[in-house]
Design a protein around this motif. Structure first.
Motif, PDB file in Angstrom:
ATOM      1  N   ILE A   1      12.183  -7.071  13.596  1.00  9.71           N
ATOM      2  CA  ILE A   1      11.903  -5.635  13.580  1.00  9.71           C
ATOM      3  C   ILE A   1      11.012  -5.244  14.765  1.00  9.71           C
ATOM      4  N   PRO A   2      11.514  -4.317  15.591  1.00  8.24           N
ATOM      5  CA  PRO A   2      10.685  -3.873  16.719  1.00  8.24           C
ATOM      6  C   PRO A   2       9.519  -3.023  16.198  1.00  8.24           C
ATOM      7  N   VAL A   3       8.351  -3.222  16.794  1.00  7.16           N
ATOM      8  CA  VAL A   3       7.169  -2.464  16.375  1.00  7.16           C
ATOM      9  C   VAL A   3       6.489  -1.851  17.588  1.00  7.16           C
ATOM     10  N   PRO A   4       5.771  -0.703  17.415  1.00  6.10           N
ATOM     11  CA  PRO A   4       5.525   0.019  16.173  1.00  6.10           C
ATOM     12  C   PRO A   4       6.819   0.589  15.569  1.00  6.10           C
ATOM     13  N   CYS A   5       6.791   0.788  14.242  1.00 14.31           N
ATOM     14  CA  CYS A   5       8.004   1.231  13.559  1.00 14.31           C
ATOM     15  C   CYS A   5       7.680   2.197  12.424  1.00 14.31           C
ATOM     16  N   TYR A   6       8.728   2.844  11.957  1.00 16.43           N
ATOM     17  CA  TYR A   6       8.643   3.637  10.724  1.00 16.43           C
ATOM     18  C   TYR A   6       8.210   2.667   9.622  1.00 16.43           C
ATOM     19  N   PRO A   7       7.115   2.968   8.953  1.00 16.71           N
ATOM     20  CA  PRO A   7       6.504   1.928   8.127  1.00 16.71           C
ATOM     21  C   PRO A   7       7.205   1.589   6.810  1.00 16.71           C
ATOM     22  N   ALA A   8       8.120   2.426   6.330  1.00 11.03           N
ATOM     23  CA  ALA A   8       8.658   2.211   4.984  1.00 11.03           C
ATOM     24  C   ALA A   8       9.472   0.922   4.832  1.00 11.03           C
TER      25      ALA A   8
ATOM     26  N   GLU B   1       0.853  -1.196   0.000  1.00 13.29           N
ATOM     27  CA  GLU B   1       0.000   0.000   0.000  1.00 13.29           C
ATOM     28  C   GLU B   1       0.886   1.242   0.000  1.00 13.29           C
ATOM     29  N   LEU B   2       0.313   2.359  -0.444  1.00 13.36           N
ATOM     30  CA  LEU B   2       1.028   3.633  -0.286  1.00 13.36           C
ATOM     31  C   LEU B   2       1.179   3.895   1.216  1.00 13.36           C
ATOM     32  N   SER B   3       2.182   4.676   1.578  1.00 14.70           N
ATOM     33  CA  SER B   3       2.447   4.957   2.995  1.00 14.70           C
ATOM     34  C   SER B   3       1.208   5.507   3.695  1.00 14.70           C
ATOM     35  N   GLY B   4       0.873   4.907   4.853  1.00 14.88           N
ATOM     36  CA  GLY B   4      -0.277   5.356   5.641  1.00 14.88           C
ATOM     37  C   GLY B   4      -0.096   6.801   6.093  1.00 14.88           C
TER      38      GLY B   4
ATOM     39  N   LEU C   1       9.238  -2.459   1.465  1.00 18.30           N
ATOM     40  CA  LEU C   1      10.504  -2.752   0.773  1.00 18.30           C
ATOM     41  C   LEU C   1      10.888  -4.210   0.990  1.00 18.30           C
ATOM     42  N   MET C   2      10.646  -4.699   2.209  1.00 12.65           N
ATOM     43  CA  MET C   2      10.931  -6.103   2.503  1.00 12.65           C
ATOM     44  C   MET C   2       9.985  -7.010   1.722  1.00 12.65           C
ATOM     45  N   ALA C   3       8.716  -6.610   1.657  1.00 11.60           N
ATOM     46  CA  ALA C   3       7.725  -7.431   0.945  1.00 11.60           C
ATOM     47  C   ALA C   3       8.103  -7.558  -0.536  1.00 11.60           C
ATOM     48  N   LEU C   4       8.568  -6.464  -1.128  1.00 12.53           N
ATOM     49  CA  LEU C   4       8.951  -6.508  -2.547  1.00 12.53           C
ATOM     50  C   LEU C   4      10.128  -7.448  -2.779  1.00 12.53           C
ATOM     51  N   GLN C   5      10.924  -7.606  -1.748  1.00 15.31           N
ATOM     52  CA  GLN C   5      12.132  -8.431  -1.839  1.00 15.31           C
ATOM     53  C   GLN C   5      11.846  -9.878  -1.419  1.00 15.31           C
ATOM     54  N   GLY C   6      10.609 -10.133  -0.946  1.00 16.02           N
ATOM     55  CA  GLY C   6      10.271 -11.491  -0.496  1.00 16.02           C
ATOM     56  C   GLY C   6      10.862 -11.809   0.869  1.00 16.02           C
ATOM     57  N   VAL C   7      11.188 -10.767   1.635  1.00 22.13           N
ATOM     58  CA  VAL C   7      11.760 -10.946   2.968  1.00 22.13           C
ATOM     59  C   VAL C   7      10.638 -10.824   3.991  1.00 22.13           C
ATOM     60  N   LYS C   8      10.691 -11.678   5.015  1.00 24.06           N
ATOM     61  CA  LYS C   8       9.580 -11.689   5.970  1.00 24.06           C
ATOM     62  C   LYS C   8       9.984 -11.065   7.315  1.00 24.06           C
ATOM     63  N   PRO C   9       9.139 -10.183   7.827  1.00 27.29           N
ATOM     64  CA  PRO C   9       9.455  -9.580   9.126  1.00 27.29           C
ATOM     65  C   PRO C   9       9.024 -10.468  10.277  1.00 27.29           C
ATOM     66  N   ILE C  10       9.795 -10.461  11.330  1.00 29.44           N
ATOM     67  CA  ILE C  10       9.332 -11.048  12.593  1.00 29.44           C
ATOM     68  C   ILE C  10       9.196  -9.878  13.559  1.00 29.44           C
ATOM     69  N   PHE C  11       7.939  -9.566  13.879  1.00 32.68           N
ATOM     70  CA  PHE C  11       7.684  -8.398  14.716  1.00 32.68           C
ATOM     71  C   PHE C  11       8.050  -8.657  16.171  1.00 32.68           C
ATOM     72  N   MET C  12       8.673  -7.659  16.774  1.00 34.51           N
ATOM     73  CA  MET C  12       8.923  -7.720  18.216  1.00 34.51           C
ATOM     74  C   MET C  12       8.099  -6.604  18.842  1.00 34.51           C
ATOM     75  N   ASP C  13       7.062  -7.006  19.539  1.00 36.14           N
ATOM     76  CA  ASP C  13       6.112  -6.059  20.130  1.00 36.14           C
ATOM     77  C   ASP C  13       6.759  -5.364  21.329  1.00 36.14           C
ATOM     78  N   THR C  14       6.952  -4.052  21.232  1.00 35.90           N
ATOM     79  CA  THR C  14       7.649  -3.329  22.316  1.00 35.90           C
ATOM     80  C   THR C  14       6.683  -2.623  23.272  1.00 35.90           C
ATOM     81  N   ARG C  15       5.387  -2.879  23.119  1.00 34.13           N
ATOM     82  CA  ARG C  15       4.428  -2.123  23.950  1.00 34.13           C
ATOM     83  C   ARG C  15       4.584  -2.419  25.437  1.00 34.13           C
ATOM     84  N   ALA C  16       4.932  -3.668  25.747  1.00 30.65           N
ATOM     85  CA  ALA C  16       5.038  -4.026  27.167  1.00 30.65           C
ATOM     86  C   ALA C  16       6.317  -3.493  27.811  1.00 30.65           C
TER      87      ALA C  16
END
Ligand SMILES: Cc1ncc(COP(=O)(O)O)c(C=O)c1O
Length: 383
Positions: A116-123, A12-15, A127-142
């Motif tokens: 990748i720690p989240v929430p994060c700068y979304p860009a 998607e275009l940047s939120g 870029l990872m999706a286009l490259q076929g790379v998968k993120p593993i989110f690390m939830d930093t809220r706690a």
């Protein structure tokens, strides 16, 4: 009908940009949306560029960047952050955005996983999706939006079956303003090094830190760090589009190929401006940072006074503020209402992944009048 690459169809275009475009249609709206310094580029940088234009410097630059600029950039960051780079460790890019894209394209392959720690700068994510790379989110809220060595260790333990190659780090962090001290960074480095994981460290806000000096990941883990830098924030140069990758020469040589086939080189006049910034503008960021700090302190005090929960940012020019729970609205609903009813625009937290839901981001790279207005607007809407 011409088919579109399915991977492109799915991103998607940047939120941030989408919301900014939506609010821009509201008559008289005051925008505290984009990460755009409200200062003009320092005059000496503009003057140097004008002189270069008058001299007809309108030709292609060297692909990896003007050699003098590469040398001066290495020296600039070496001096500021105790690094040890040379010209051959620097790639001059079209903003930090292209630095990130080029680095990811060069060092990841389809099927790789990155932390990748989240929430994060979304860009980073499209870029990872286009490259076929998968993120593993690390939830930093706690952990108050801080990534810790323990969180990385736990995440690695839960994902032993995956080929995790890298860690995407950004500090001071957009959108939370969090930064880290030496002990925290050393512990993070230890766990990454032990597991053979590289870090792409986006430190574009390094000169906008308030209460503690910025420590670069590259000073602790030079062999495993791909450092992303740029002049957009430090020198109010967003429109010039100059960024840098600093890394081992072997990596820069490989990145140069990706960069060359995408953009040939960054714009020559922008490189002239950048050279002036890193040679005669070493202190340019100081006066801007002091103004941001005054605004931060005022805004934090005022918003807390009217009942908002937020984390005082260590750096950047953003405040990440909680949407009042009693309103029982999503961050998008809150921000839309604020824009329509109060004519003040901020970015919904959900633009920074779903882990930012329940928050909104205020940019204080804005005038004093705008900041007065946002406080009044938030007071009106929060009750
Ligand atoms: C964390 C982060 N990285 C990279 C960028 C992109 O910077 P540039 O304008 O130099 O492409 C931004 C811009 O807001 C950012 O916040």
């Amino acid at each position: 009908m011409i088919k579109i690459n399915a991977a492109v169809d799915q991103i998607e275009l940047s939120g941030i940009r989408q919301f900014d475009e939506w609010v821009s249609k509201i008559d008289g709206v005051s925008k505290l949306t984009l990460g755009e310094p409200n200062f003009v580029t320092p005059q000496h940088i503009m003057d140097a560029t004008k002189r270069a234009l008058d001299q007809g410097q309108t030709h292609y630059e060297a692909s990896a960047g003007n050699p003098e600029l590469r040398r001066a950039t290495a020296e600039y960051y070496n001096e500021k952050f105790e690094l040890n780079y040379r010209a051959s460790n620097v790639l001059v890019t079209v903003g930090a955005t292209e630095a990130i894209a080029t680095a990811l394209k060069t060092i990841t392959a389809p099927g790789d996983y990155v932390l990748i720690p989240v929430p994060c700068y979304p860009a980073y994510l499209p870029l990872m999706a286009l490259q076929g790379v998968k993120p593993i989110f690390m939830d930093t809220r706690a952990t108050n939006f801080r990534v810790t060595a323990a969180l990385i260790e736990e995440t690695l333990g839960q994902n032993k079956d995956k080929s995790i190659v890298g860690f995407i780090f950004n500090y001071p962090t957009n959108p939370t303003g969090i930064s880290y001290d030496c002990a925290e960074l050393s512990a993070i480095k230890d766990i990454l090094k032990m597991n053979g994981i590289w870090v792409m460290s986006d430190e574009i806000y390094c000169e906008l830190t308030y209460d503690q000096p910025h420590i670069s990941m590259a000073s602790l883990y030079p062999e495993g760090t791909i450092l992303i830098m740029g002049l957009s924030k430090s020198h109010a140069m967003t429109g010039w589009r100059i960024g840098f990758v600093l890394a081992e020469e072997r990596l820069i040589t490989a990145m140069k190929k990706v960069h060359q086939y995408h953009v040939t080189t960054a714009a020559t006049l922008s490189q002239v401006a950048a050279l002036e910034a890193v040679t005669n503008g070493k202190q340019d960021s100081v006066s801007m940072r002091d103004i941001y700090q005054t605004r931060r302190d005022r805004l934090v005090t005022l918003l807390k006074k009217i009942g908002y929960n937020l984390i005082k940012p260590d750096g950047t020019f953003y405040l990440f503020v909680q949407v009042p729970e009693k309103l029982k609205v999503t961050s998008v609903e809150f921000c839309r209402k604020l824009a329509i009813q109060e004519k003040v625009a901020v970015i919904p937290g959900s633009a920074f992944t779903e882990f930012g839901e329940g928050y909104f981001r205020v940019s204080f790279a804005a005038s004093d009048e705008q900041l007065e207005k946002v406080v009044i607007a938030l007071k009106n809407i929060g009750h």
